[in-house]
Design an enzyme around this catalytic site. Sequence first.
Site, short mmCIF file in Angstrom:
data_model
loop_
_atom_site.label_atom_id
_atom_site.label_comp_id
_atom_site.label_asym_id
_atom_site.label_seq_id
_atom_site.Cartn_x
_atom_site.Cartn_y
_atom_site.Cartn_z
CG ASN A 208 -0.17 -47.24 -49.67
OD1 ASN A 208 -1.42 -47.40 -49.01
ND2 ASN A 208 0.18 -46.22 -50.29
CG ASP A 277 6.57 -40.52 -48.92
OD1 ASP A 277 5.43 -39.64 -48.71
OD2 ASP A 277 6.66 -41.22 -47.92
CE LYS A 287 3.59 -58.82 -67.76
NZ LYS A 287 3.07 -60.12 -67.81
CG PHE A 321 -4.73 -39.87 -40.34
CD1 PHE A 321 -5.57 -38.81 -40.69
CD2 PHE A 321 -5.35 -40.84 -39.75
CE1 PHE A 321 -6.74 -38.67 -40.42
CE2 PHE A 321 -6.36 -40.84 -39.47
CZ PHE A 321 -7.27 -39.78 -39.63
CE LYS A 335 5.85 -39.35 -40.53
NZ LYS A 335 5.09 -40.52 -40.81
CE LYS A 339 4.34 -34.36 -43.59
NZ LYS A 339 3.76 -35.50 -44.61
N1 CTP Z 1 1.31 -36.99 -46.95
C1 CTP Z 1 0.91 -36.08 -48.13
N2 CTP Z 1 2.02 -36.09 -49.04
C2 CTP Z 1 3.01 -36.95 -49.02
C3 CTP Z 1 3.26 -37.86 -47.86
C4 CTP Z 1 2.38 -37.69 -46.79
O1 CTP Z 1 0.14 -35.37 -48.01
N3 CTP Z 1 3.80 -37.09 -50.08
C5 CTP Z 1 0.42 -36.84 -45.71
C6 CTP Z 1 -0.32 -38.04 -45.53
O2 CTP Z 1 -1.65 -38.20 -46.05
C7 CTP Z 1 -0.64 -37.98 -43.87
C8 CTP Z 1 0.69 -37.16 -43.54
O3 CTP Z 1 1.15 -36.48 -44.55
O4 CTP Z 1 -1.58 -37.32 -43.47
C9 CTP Z 1 1.82 -38.16 -42.94
O5 CTP Z 1 2.24 -39.04 -43.87
P1 CTP Z 1 3.50 -39.90 -43.66
O6 CTP Z 1 3.48 -40.55 -45.00
O7 CTP Z 1 3.37 -41.00 -42.72
O8 CTP Z 1 4.53 -38.85 -43.57
P2 CTP Z 1 5.67 -38.59 -44.28
O9 CTP Z 1 6.27 -37.19 -44.12
O10 CTP Z 1 5.78 -39.05 -45.66
O11 CTP Z 1 7.13 -39.48 -43.38
P3 CTP Z 1 7.49 -40.86 -43.44
O12 CTP Z 1 7.03 -41.49 -44.98
O13 CTP Z 1 8.95 -40.59 -43.65
O14 CTP Z 1 7.19 -41.56 -42.33
#
Ligand code: CTP
Length: 409
Positions: A208, A277, A287, A321, A335, A339
């Site tokens: 990303n 995620d 490869k 974040f 969120k 969490k």
């Molecule tokens: N985070 C985490 N582990 C994951 C995904 C996210 O610890 N597998 C943490 C990130 O570091 C951030 C927060 O969760 O502090 C929110 O991350 P985000 O990716 O925006 O949230 P998601 O719950 O993954 O929601 P979505 O991708 O559906 O927007």
Amino acid sequence: MFEGKRLVVGITGGIAAYKAADLVSRLSKEGAQVQVILTEAARHFISPLTLATLSRRPVLWDLFSEGHHGVQHIDVAQEADLVVVAPATANIIAKMAVGLADDLLSTVVLATKAPVLVAPAMNVNMYENPVFQQNLHRLQELGFYVIEPESGMLACGMEGKGRLAPVEQILQAAAGILNPRRDLAGKTVLVTAGGTREAIDPVRYIGNRSSGKMGYAMAAVAQERGARVVLITGPTMLPPPPGIEVIGVETTREMQVEVLRYFPKADIVVKAAAVADYRPVSLSTHKLKKTGEKLTVELEPNPDILAELGRLKDRQVLVGFAAETEELLANASHKMEKKKLDMIVANDVTREGAGFGSDTNIVSLLFADGRVVELPRMSKTEVAHRVFDHLVELPAWRSKNHAYGMEEE
Ligand code: CTP
């Protein structure tokens, strides 16, 4: 903030030198004793008389001047509480990075034990030149404070990064260095930063756009405010902040292992990392070759590290974040609840001056009690300060931290 402080302001030869007059004026008005040093080149851009009038003392530039009894560059270096080099050209930054001392300013920088704050300003091509970038990284690794320039229209007519940071920002940074808040002394802050990567084959990965800048700023600010900091980071281009324990990881699961290892000792966890995620179900050992056909990579969910911490936490304060492109506040607050966070820093990454790769951010802070604080556009370092300012005022933090360890260090 500057009453009774002794500052050396080193001005080098770039067009932004005229802005240093404002800096010197503001510092003097706020009570600082300012010793201006000009380089030979700076004297082409700004008159010593202007600066002597504003600082109410003679301006120095000659390493071998005869009017001084004693060794002038050593005396100036020793008396300083802070040295500010603004604007700093590519030339002085290169000299500082290797320890050259061929004029008064570079000699004072080498001889001082005071912190040095550097505000670069130059043409965008010079700024982006890898040689310059290496020198700048080197300074950061060595513990120099750097205020990155802004992007915009440059004096040379080109558009890009290289404009001297606003004087207000330089003043704030100087004040922060001279009056460090130590409100995290004795605490352990665990920060995650950067983006994780999930390999598809030995060459490709799913990643990303996270640059790691926000997380690195959180780590540096926590350390400045007295905390022991552990930074768990995905791959980034950033130099490791000096004095911070840095653990490099690549995948979400590697990050999870390291975060869980340090979690029991942490008082605060700041999860600024952009965590993948999903990961490919299977990793190709060779490869993948193109076939001209559609390619499907099957993905499976990764663990949600922060949600796991929310379930495990006892005394830890959790900061998440949320980088969003729509429904910013609703998504972020969802969120936070899901969490079990104490605070979430929400930013709309589609706004200019916010999000990935930028040195500035525009965020809203959301709290578990429903409060929302919207912050204007500011540097990521300043955002980090605001996050900790609010965090140490949270009832959850205050009640726990009056009971133990607030004084210990
Ligand atoms: N985070 C985490 N582990 C994951 C995904 C996210 O610890 N597998 C943490 C990130 O570091 C951030 C927060 O969760 O502090 C929110 O991350 P985000 O990716 O925006 O949230 P998601 O719950 O993954 O929601 P979505 O991708 O559906 O927007």
